[in-house]
Design an enzyme around this catalytic site. Sequence first.
Site, short mmCIF file in Angstrom:
data_model
loop_
_atom_site.label_atom_id
_atom_site.label_comp_id
_atom_site.label_asym_id
_atom_site.label_seq_id
_atom_site.Cartn_x
_atom_site.Cartn_y
_atom_site.Cartn_z
N LYS A 1 56.12 5.24 13.67
CA LYS A 1 57.35 4.66 14.26
C LYS A 1 58.58 5.43 13.79
O LYS A 1 59.48 5.71 14.58
CB LYS A 1 57.49 3.18 13.85
CG LYS A 1 56.44 2.26 14.44
CD LYS A 1 56.58 2.13 15.94
CE LYS A 1 55.54 1.22 16.57
NZ LYS A 1 55.46 1.34 18.04
N TYR B 1 50.89 3.96 10.36
CA TYR B 1 51.50 3.24 11.49
C TYR B 1 53.02 3.26 11.37
O TYR B 1 53.73 3.63 12.31
CB TYR B 1 50.98 1.79 11.53
CG TYR B 1 51.81 0.89 12.43
CD1 TYR B 1 51.76 1.03 13.81
CD2 TYR B 1 52.67 -0.09 11.90
CE1 TYR B 1 52.54 0.23 14.65
CE2 TYR B 1 53.45 -0.89 12.71
CZ TYR B 1 53.37 -0.73 14.09
OH TYR B 1 54.15 -1.51 14.90
N SER C 1 59.77 -1.05 14.75
CA SER C 1 59.30 -2.18 13.96
C SER C 1 60.11 -2.31 12.68
O SER C 1 60.60 -1.30 12.13
CB SER C 1 57.83 -1.92 13.59
OG SER C 1 57.40 -2.80 12.58
P1 NAD Z 1 49.46 -4.67 22.06
O1 NAD Z 1 48.37 -3.89 21.42
O2 NAD Z 1 49.17 -6.05 22.50
O3 NAD Z 1 50.05 -3.85 23.31
C1 NAD Z 1 50.09 -2.46 23.35
C2 NAD Z 1 49.57 -2.00 24.71
O4 NAD Z 1 49.61 -0.58 24.78
C3 NAD Z 1 48.11 -2.41 24.95
O5 NAD Z 1 48.01 -3.01 26.22
C4 NAD Z 1 47.35 -1.10 24.88
O6 NAD Z 1 46.21 -1.11 25.71
C5 NAD Z 1 48.40 -0.11 25.35
N1 NAD Z 1 48.23 1.27 24.86
C6 NAD Z 1 48.07 1.68 23.57
N2 NAD Z 1 47.99 3.02 23.54
C7 NAD Z 1 48.12 3.47 24.81
C8 NAD Z 1 48.11 4.75 25.41
N3 NAD Z 1 47.95 5.87 24.69
N4 NAD Z 1 48.28 4.85 26.75
C9 NAD Z 1 48.45 3.74 27.50
N5 NAD Z 1 48.45 2.49 26.99
C10 NAD Z 1 48.28 2.36 25.66
O7 NAD Z 1 50.70 -4.65 21.05
P2 NAD Z 1 52.05 -5.50 21.08
O8 NAD Z 1 51.96 -6.50 19.99
O9 NAD Z 1 52.35 -5.95 22.45
O10 NAD Z 1 53.07 -4.39 20.60
C11 NAD Z 1 53.78 -3.59 21.52
C12 NAD Z 1 54.57 -2.53 20.76
O11 NAD Z 1 55.41 -3.17 19.82
C13 NAD Z 1 53.70 -1.56 19.96
O12 NAD Z 1 54.27 -0.28 20.05
C14 NAD Z 1 53.80 -2.08 18.55
O13 NAD Z 1 53.63 -1.07 17.59
C15 NAD Z 1 55.21 -2.64 18.53
N6 NAD Z 1 55.39 -3.71 17.52
C16 NAD Z 1 54.57 -4.81 17.56
C17 NAD Z 1 54.72 -5.81 16.60
C18 NAD Z 1 53.82 -7.01 16.59
O14 NAD Z 1 53.77 -7.71 15.59
N7 NAD Z 1 53.14 -7.35 17.68
C19 NAD Z 1 55.70 -5.68 15.61
C20 NAD Z 1 56.53 -4.56 15.61
C21 NAD Z 1 56.35 -3.58 16.59
C1 UD1 Z 2 52.39 -6.82 9.11
C2 UD1 Z 2 52.32 -5.32 8.87
C3 UD1 Z 2 53.56 -4.68 9.47
C4 UD1 Z 2 53.68 -5.02 10.96
C5 UD1 Z 2 53.70 -6.54 11.10
C6 UD1 Z 2 53.75 -6.99 12.53
C7 UD1 Z 2 51.03 -5.00 6.79
C8 UD1 Z 2 51.09 -4.60 5.35
N1 UD1 Z 2 52.21 -5.07 7.43
O1 UD1 Z 2 53.56 -7.28 8.50
O2 UD1 Z 2 53.50 -3.27 9.33
O3 UD1 Z 2 54.87 -4.46 11.49
O4 UD1 Z 2 52.51 -7.08 10.49
O5 UD1 Z 2 52.58 -6.59 13.21
O6 UD1 Z 2 49.96 -5.24 7.36
N2 UD1 Z 2 49.59 -13.47 5.24
C9 UD1 Z 2 48.69 -14.29 4.56
N3 UD1 Z 2 47.43 -14.41 5.06
C10 UD1 Z 2 47.01 -13.75 6.19
C11 UD1 Z 2 47.93 -12.92 6.86
C12 UD1 Z 2 49.21 -12.79 6.34
O7 UD1 Z 2 49.03 -14.89 3.56
O8 UD1 Z 2 45.83 -13.89 6.57
C13 UD1 Z 2 50.98 -13.37 4.74
C14 UD1 Z 2 51.42 -11.96 4.39
O9 UD1 Z 2 51.17 -11.67 3.04
C15 UD1 Z 2 52.94 -12.06 4.70
C16 UD1 Z 2 53.02 -13.07 5.86
O10 UD1 Z 2 51.82 -13.81 5.81
O11 UD1 Z 2 53.63 -12.60 3.61
C17 UD1 Z 2 53.13 -12.40 7.22
O12 UD1 Z 2 52.08 -11.46 7.37
P1 UD1 Z 2 51.84 -10.66 8.74
O13 UD1 Z 2 51.80 -11.62 9.86
O14 UD1 Z 2 50.64 -9.78 8.54
O15 UD1 Z 2 53.15 -9.78 8.93
P2 UD1 Z 2 53.84 -8.70 7.96
O16 UD1 Z 2 53.29 -8.78 6.59
O17 UD1 Z 2 55.31 -8.87 8.10
#
Ligand code: NAD
Ligand code: UD1
Length: 346
Positions: free
Chosen positions: A152, A148, A124
Amino acid sequence: MKILVTGGAGYIGTHTCVELLNAGHEIVVVDNFSNSKLVALERVREITGKLFEVCETDLKDGKTLGRVFSENQIDAVIHFAGLKAVGESVSLPLRYYQNNVAGTLTLCEVMDKFNVRNLVFSSSATVYGQNNQTPFRENLSLNGTNPYGRSKLMIEDILQDLHSSNPEWSIALLRYFNPVGAHRSGKIGEDPNGIPNNLMPYISQVAVGKLNELQVYGDDYETKDGTGIRDYIHVVDLAVGHLKAIEKVILDNGIEAYNLGTGSGYSVMELTQVFENVSGQKIPYKVVKRRAGDVAESYADVSKAKRELNWQAKKGIVEMCIDTWHWQSKNPNGYKCTEEAGAFKN
Ligand code: NAD
Ligand code: UD1
């Protein structure tokens, strides 16, 4: 190729499964459904018209995971499975380290045992922490600001050590910026548990009438309009990035980190405005104080992924909002009201 997808039922996982199947790969999904539903995978089957195996298990159950590897000739693993809520990780750090770090250790042990050493890992942009200058480049110093983010970072370090111990490991660390949007069919999309923490799902739930108003976390940042700037990336572009990363890890050994973003930043107010325009819905908002841990701006230097993976995001902010709105308005309660047929369960 046959690819094991951990966490394949989740938001990014389902979109990646669609792209993998459409590209002709075979997949096996492992998920414990702690943050997803089986119906999401049934939608993947509907979209692609392809069948695939699903194993409901926790990643930490090495025995069951071993069975999956012994029954399938796996070429590579895409590892999405993890918990991802920043606030929850602060109150439940042990759960996060246990699930994310210990889960990855078990996965790598089983992979090693079965001589499968091609891995694409979901990292991430949060690993860039709070003190770096934008645009974020892969070689900046890294810093976890919450459990979190530290989970990572720890996994990135563990995978570096693994590669140093045995150069046959081939690993891509994909640092996602802010994934948003949904498949254009409107059949799969983001379905957060409870009140969303992230901006895009919050906006779309206000638009569909589930939430009253958006709280804008601060308008006094040193940005163009004072609100936070992020690099939003369409989840389908992100999914395609995984295909490119798989091709790379299969071809070359080594370990490399890649930013997956668009390289462009949009403010909270800009995103809200575009969403209003495409949905035709008013998004009432109120400015409140900054959220702890937020940075003013975060966007990627995407040149390394372009150069080495031959990948770049194609979809812009308007398409991201259109596809989010399509998914949200078609599925106001996410996957909740849909019957689970259980067709795949092992
Ligand atoms: P998500 O929660 O929708 O998907 C994660 C999946 O993993 C889920 O289906 C959950 O049931 C499964 N899971 C969790 N722990 C498990 C375990 N111990 N064994 C088996 N299955 C398990 O999340 P996502 O948004 O699809 O994210 C996927 C990956 O990307 C995650 O590792 C997350 O940290 C990373 N990531 C997500 C974002 C984001 O904004 N969505 C941003 C940066 C990184
Ligand atoms: C958040 C997480 C980050 C994670 C990422 C994707 C925190 C501090 N950081 O980041 O670790 O990798 O999500 O899952 O939680 N905002 C509002 N109102 C809201 C929600 C968000 O104003 O209700 C603003 C935030 O201040 C930011 C922007 O929108 O400026 C994006 O927020 P968000 O979608 O939560 O993503 P990140 O802050 O990048």
